[in-house]
Design a protein around this motif. Sequence first.
Motif: not given
Length: 191
Positions: A11-14, A69-72, A85-88
């Motif tokens: 419930e916040s922002y990333s 956490g950003h990707i989540k 697909p999301i690359y870290n």
Amino acid sequence: DLFAFTCYHCESYSQIDLVVATPQGLVVIEVKDYSGWLFGSERQRYWTQILNYGKEKYRFYNPIMQNAGHIKALKEQSAQFAQLPIYNIVLFDGDCTLKDVSYSQFGTFVGYANNIMRVLKTIKGFGEAEYTDKKEVARVLREAVRNGENPAIVASHVADVQSRNWDCPQPVIHWFPRFFRIFRWRRWIRF
């Protein structure tokens, strides 16, 4: 521009430094500006920064986990984002040396800022992602940029990060070895 995505599970922002939509999927880049020697692995919660020829040690939150956490938060934006697909990618700028940094998870890259073209070239070889609605991706990213420019959202995010001490290196204190050295020093000066 900074990207701020609503993080539904907390419930916040990333806040994400950079997101690039490529034919292979989304590339999420976390940029860190550190000096000294850096040590850590993808599974350690905290990494170590060593300065002043080993006289100062600090710990900081694992940037691979931070970016995960950003990707989540990104994957929570829609069903399409959950499937892409999301690359870290974690890039270090500044006068630092990655001494013992290890990672093995597919799609994760850690290196120096000047390595970005090599990383993007590697990702280009992974095959194309199946975007179901490119307009949705553009809309979500545009909204994230607007959120990142909103002073109230930015202030809220900064307060949240500061309360967790994630972006502030913390000194590593070794009480016993320091005490032991003082004790030995006192023994040597007794007559």
